[in-house]
Each structure stands twice: as C-alpha cells, then as structure tokens.
Design an enzyme around this catalytic site. Structure first.
Site, PDB file in Angstrom:
ATOM      1  N   LYS A 147       0.829  -1.213   0.000  1.00  9.30           N
ATOM      2  CA  LYS A 147       0.000   0.000   0.000  1.00  9.30           C
ATOM      3  C   LYS A 147       0.859   1.257   0.000  1.00  9.30           C
ATOM      4  O   LYS A 147       0.520   2.235  -0.664  1.00  9.30           O
ATOM      5  CB  LYS A 147      -0.961   0.007   1.199  1.00  9.30           C
ATOM      6  CG  LYS A 147      -2.107  -0.983   1.029  1.00  9.30           C
ATOM      7  CD  LYS A 147      -3.168  -0.825   2.110  1.00  9.30           C
ATOM      8  CE  LYS A 147      -4.296  -1.826   1.889  1.00  9.30           C
ATOM      9  NZ  LYS A 147      -5.267  -1.858   2.974  1.00  9.30           N
ATOM     10  N   LYS A 229      -4.629 -10.043  -6.205  1.00 10.79           N
ATOM     11  CA  LYS A 229      -5.926 -10.334  -5.585  1.00 10.79           C
ATOM     12  C   LYS A 229      -6.939  -9.243  -5.924  1.00 10.79           C
ATOM     13  O   LYS A 229      -6.554  -8.085  -6.179  1.00 10.79           O
ATOM     14  CB  LYS A 229      -5.770 -10.478  -4.072  1.00 10.79           C
ATOM     15  CG  LYS A 229      -5.374  -9.210  -3.388  1.00 10.79           C
ATOM     16  CD  LYS A 229      -5.504  -9.254  -1.888  1.00 10.79           C
ATOM     17  CE  LYS A 229      -5.175  -7.848  -1.385  1.00 10.79           C
ATOM     18  NZ  LYS A 229      -5.515  -7.520  -0.061  1.00 10.79           N
ATOM     19  N   LYS A 232     -10.297  -3.812  -2.782  1.00 12.09           N
ATOM     20  CA  LYS A 232     -11.073  -2.579  -2.699  1.00 12.09           C
ATOM     21  C   LYS A 232     -10.213  -1.369  -3.017  1.00 12.09           C
ATOM     22  O   LYS A 232     -10.694  -0.362  -3.486  1.00 12.09           O
ATOM     23  CB  LYS A 232     -11.587  -2.394  -1.253  1.00 12.09           C
ATOM     24  CG  LYS A 232     -12.776  -3.256  -0.931  1.00 12.09           C
ATOM     25  CD  LYS A 232     -13.357  -2.894   0.426  1.00 12.09           C
ATOM     26  CE  LYS A 232     -12.677  -3.681   1.512  1.00 12.09           C
ATOM     27  NZ  LYS A 232     -13.350  -3.674   2.797  1.00 12.09           N
TER      28      LYS A 232
HETATM   29  P1  TYM Z   1     -10.561  -5.913   4.396  1.00  8.82           P
HETATM   30  O1  TYM Z   1     -11.569  -4.874   4.752  1.00  8.82           O
HETATM   31  O2  TYM Z   1      -9.541  -5.580   3.376  1.00  8.82           O
HETATM   32  O3  TYM Z   1     -11.276  -7.238   3.925  1.00  8.82           O
HETATM   33  C1  TYM Z   1     -12.332  -7.855   4.658  1.00  8.82           C
HETATM   34  C2  TYM Z   1     -12.211  -9.366   4.530  1.00  8.82           C
HETATM   35  O4  TYM Z   1     -12.243  -9.755   3.150  1.00  8.82           O
HETATM   36  C3  TYM Z   1     -11.140 -10.610   2.868  1.00  8.82           C
HETATM   37  N1  TYM Z   1     -10.703 -10.388   1.486  1.00  8.82           N
HETATM   38  C4  TYM Z   1     -10.574 -11.348   0.567  1.00  8.82           C
HETATM   39  N2  TYM Z   1     -10.817 -12.670   0.619  1.00  8.82           N
HETATM   40  C5  TYM Z   1     -10.614 -13.391  -0.527  1.00  8.82           C
HETATM   41  N3  TYM Z   1     -10.181 -12.834  -1.694  1.00  8.82           N
HETATM   42  C6  TYM Z   1      -9.919 -11.511  -1.777  1.00  8.82           C
HETATM   43  N4  TYM Z   1      -9.506 -10.982  -2.910  1.00  8.82           N
HETATM   44  C7  TYM Z   1     -10.117 -10.705  -0.611  1.00  8.82           C
HETATM   45  N5  TYM Z   1      -9.973  -9.384  -0.372  1.00  8.82           N
HETATM   46  C8  TYM Z   1     -10.328  -9.212   0.932  1.00  8.82           C
HETATM   47  C9  TYM Z   1     -10.073 -10.179   3.858  1.00  8.82           C
HETATM   48  O5  TYM Z   1      -9.114 -11.202   4.052  1.00  8.82           O
HETATM   49  C10 TYM Z   1     -10.892  -9.904   5.101  1.00  8.82           C
HETATM   50  O6  TYM Z   1     -11.128 -11.094   5.821  1.00  8.82           O
HETATM   51  N6  TYM Z   1      -7.249  -5.699   8.116  1.00  8.82           N
HETATM   52  C11 TYM Z   1      -8.564  -6.172   7.754  1.00  8.82           C
HETATM   53  C12 TYM Z   1      -9.686  -5.666   8.644  1.00  8.82           C
HETATM   54  C13 TYM Z   1      -9.519  -5.924  10.112  1.00  8.82           C
HETATM   55  C14 TYM Z   1      -9.654  -7.166  10.760  1.00  8.82           C
HETATM   56  C15 TYM Z   1      -9.476  -6.887  12.130  1.00  8.82           C
HETATM   57  C16 TYM Z   1      -9.907  -8.456  10.317  1.00  8.82           C
HETATM   58  C17 TYM Z   1      -9.251  -4.976  11.051  1.00  8.82           C
HETATM   59  N7  TYM Z   1      -9.235  -5.549  12.286  1.00  8.82           N
HETATM   60  C18 TYM Z   1      -9.543  -7.914  13.075  1.00  8.82           C
HETATM   61  C19 TYM Z   1      -9.961  -9.474  11.270  1.00  8.82           C
HETATM   62  C20 TYM Z   1      -9.788  -9.197  12.643  1.00  8.82           C
HETATM   63  C21 TYM Z   1      -8.875  -5.692   6.334  1.00  8.82           C
HETATM   64  O7  TYM Z   1      -8.391  -4.691   5.903  1.00  8.82           O
HETATM   65  O8  TYM Z   1      -9.840  -6.435   5.718  1.00  8.82           O
END
Ligand code: TYM
Length: 359
Positions: A147, A229, A232
């Site tokens: 990022k 991947k 967003k």
């Molecule tokens: P975020 O908001 O980017 O994504 C949310 C969830 O979606 C999954 N994900 C994917 N799974 C499969 N293929 C993809 N291309 C893909 N893109 C996203 C992510 O793995 C996630 O499970 N850091 C985290 C948010 C967070 C969090 C937490 C998660 C903050 N605190 C505590 C778990 C526990 C994030 O940015 O997810």
C-alpha cells in the site's frame, strides 16, 4: 447464573473456550451467554466497493459461523482512516457496510455487530499493542509495503501501525477464532505473536487467537490481472465484481476475464492463474472442488458461462435483501451492537492495564 470472575480467572476461562457460563461479567443487555461456544471475531473496512473476494473469503463464512459460535463482527472505521478520506466518507461507508453485513445474513439477535470507533477500548488497547510490537515486525508486513509503495506522497503513520490496532481488535474480545481471507494471514500471525509476547512480559492476559481461512475462495483474484488479488483499494473496475453488480455486468466481466492462449481447462493457480480463478469462483459458488470441476470443461466459453450464472445466483438473494434495508435501521443496529461490544471489551481492557500496572 452469571459467574463473576477476577481478571486472571476470566482470562483462563476464555482460553479454555468457555467452559463456564461466561468468561467476563456481563450485564443484562449483553448477548446471551453461550456456554462452550468459541468466540469468533472479525472485521472489515468500510471503504471502497465490497466485492466478491470479501464475500467469498470472509462475509459468507461470518454468517455461517453464527450458528455454532459466539460471534462479534466489527466495521473497522478507524482502520479506514489509514488512507486519506474526505469528511463524512467513512461514515457513509460505515452505514453502507452495516447494510451489506445485514444483507449477507449477519443477524444482530445472534451476533454483535458494531463500528470500531464507538468502542474506545480499541484505540486504547491499540496503543499498548504498539509498545509490544517491534518496528522490524511492522516493516515486514506485506500489506504495508504494497500500500505504501502504491502511494505517491503522504503515507500515514497509521498505515504502518495498522496491524497493532488489528491485534487490539481481536485480543479485546478473548477471541478464539478469526475468520479472514488469505491476505490477512500475516496480520493474524503478528496478532498471535503480540499476544504471546504481552503474556510473557506481563503475565497471562490475552487469549492467543487462531485464524480460519476457507479452503476455497480465500484468495479471489482480479479478473483482469489474475496474478493480483481482487481488492477494494486497487482501481480495476473490470477486474472486480462488486456485490451490487447487475447480472449483465457480471456476465460481461466474466466473459472478458483474462485467461491464456492454450485453451486447456486445468486447475493450476501458478501456471494458469486466470482459468484457475474462474474454477475457484465456480467452486466457491457451487460447493464443488476446483480441480474436479476442471474435468467437466474442454473450452473456456462454457466455463465462463457457468461461472457467471453461478455467481449471479449466489449474489441475487444478498442484493434483494440489501434493497430492503433502511439506513436508520442499520445505524440503530450499530448503536445497540456498540453497547454490547463495550461490555465485553471494557473488562478485558482493565485486565490488560492491571497486568501492565497502570494507575
Ligand atoms: P478488508 O476490509 O480488506 O477485507 C475484509 C475481509 O475480506 C477478505 N478479502 C478477501 N478474501 C478473498 N479474496 C480476496 N480478494 C479478498 N480481499 C479481501 C479479507 O481477508 C478480510 O477477511 N485488516 C482487515 C480488517 C480488520 C480485521 C481486524 C480483520 C481490522 N481488524 C480484526 C480481522 C480481525 C482488512 O483490511 O480487511
């Protein structure tokens, strides 16, 4: 019967996965204590378009896990601020995400659903986490490297320390299991390392969590750039299937998905990332195995047509429910969820402060 435990006792009870009525004292408004059920916690950022990767890698699993677990789901609005946002943008995203989570089947009567910024313990524990994570560990986080490399100009300190806030999110709830997509694996490992380090420095305080990454759909790839991947934060509208895409849009994007020139349908993510991604999407939507599915196809056209049809069928009920959810209902759900979350988080925060020895 609610058993009031002291800090150390409540930690031990949580670690042994709820063998007692409750691991922390809860008031009448807390969710019903669920004996013997593991605590599940996960989070999603309220930024950008919610896409198929989020749904297949995480959200639909969150919905399933409500059946047998004590589930807590968080819209991580503070995390969203690590990249610059316009005033009000995060709030709009938070309301939109709450509606999406309700539409995918998160049931506020069975789970706690809330926004991170409404429970101040996240930021407070986030600071303590920064004091037990090392600069070297955070420098190795691939999400930070990716990022920050993609940005020209301003890179916030928050983007760098982001995984410590994520650790706080998880550890505040005596979490046993964290359902996430594959891209969160490294952050989860860091959360575990931080919990173990804190416990060894200050005495047993936090439950050390496990991640739960699905066998299929854990890493949905961009349809135009199948080596990356679906994301967003990357601008690839033709490579990304949004949760709100119409059947026509889904058909078009799948039809144009990048494959390769040899015409062979085979599940081999390294050598054939585009075709393997389509097989994985079809597998995720139908419950089949991607390698088995490959045997049914000798051309890309029919594979694409079946994949599009399966995804359209998978998303249709979510889209229908989403259209019926009112903004204010979603906001009310978050307010109620924040109260329940705070009742669980506050005693854990107190436990951490006592363990460190703060006045
Ligand atoms: P975020 O908001 O980017 O994504 C949310 C969830 O979606 C999954 N994900 C994917 N799974 C499969 N293929 C993809 N291309 C893909 N893109 C996203 C992510 O793995 C996630 O499970 N850091 C985290 C948010 C967070 C969090 C937490 C998660 C903050 N605190 C505590 C778990 C526990 C994030 O940015 O997810």
């Amino acid at each position: 019967m609610v058993v009031i435990l002291n800090d150390r006792e409540s930690f031990r009870a949580a670690r042994t996965i709820r063998t007692m009525t409750s691991s922390v004292s809860r008031s009448a408004t807390a969710p019903d204590p669920k004996p013997n059920r593991p605590r599940v916690f996960s989070g999603i950022q309220p930024s950008g378009t919610t896409h198929l990767g989020n749904y297949l890698g995480a959200l639909r699993i969150w919905a399933k896990l409500q059946d047998d677990n004590d589930a807590i789901y968080c819209i991580v609005d503070l995390h969203a601020l690590t990249l610059p946002k316009e005033p009000g943008e995060v709030l709009a995203g938070t309301v939109g995400m709450a509606k999406m989570l309700l539409a995918v089947g998160i049931d506020p009567d069975r789970s706690v659903l809330f926004a991170q910024s409404q429970v101040h313990e996240h930021a407070e524990l986030g600071w303590l986490m920064q004091t037990v994570a090392s600069y070297g560990e955070l420098s190795r986080m691939t999400q930070f490297k990716d990022k920050s490399a993609r940005r020209t100009g301003f890179v916030s300190v928050g983007l760098f320390t982001y995984p410590t806030l994520q650790a706080a999110d998880i550890l505040l709830y005596d979490t046993n299991v964290v359902p996430v997509g594959d891209d969160q694996r490294q952050h989860l490992e860091l959360s575990r390392d931080i919990a173990i380090r804190f416990n060894s420095r200050y005495g047993e305080t936090f439950v050390v969590p496990e991640h739960r990454i699905p066998a299929v759909g854990a890493r949905v790839m961009d349809l135009q750039h199948p080596q990356n991947k679906m994301s967003k934060s990357v601008d690839s509208p033709q490579g990304t299937i949004g949760m709100l895409d119409t059947p026509k849009e889904i058909e078009k994007k799948i039809k144009r998905a990048v494959t390769d020139n040899d015409g062979e349908v085979r599940y081999d993510p390294k050598a054939k990332p585009g075709v393997s991604n389509l097989l994985e999407l079809l597998a995720a939507a139908t419950g089949a195995n991607p390698a088995d599915l490959a045997e049914n196809y000798s051309q890309y056209g029919p594979l694409k047509a079946d994949t599009a049809a399966a995804l359209i069928a998978e998303l249709a009920p979510v889209q229908k429910r989403l259209a019926e959810i009112d903004d204010q209902d979603a906001i009310n759900t978050l307010h109620a969820g924040a109260k329940k979350a705070a009742e669980i988080a506050a005693p854990v925060m107190t436990r951490a402060k006592k363990a460190v020895g703060l006045l």
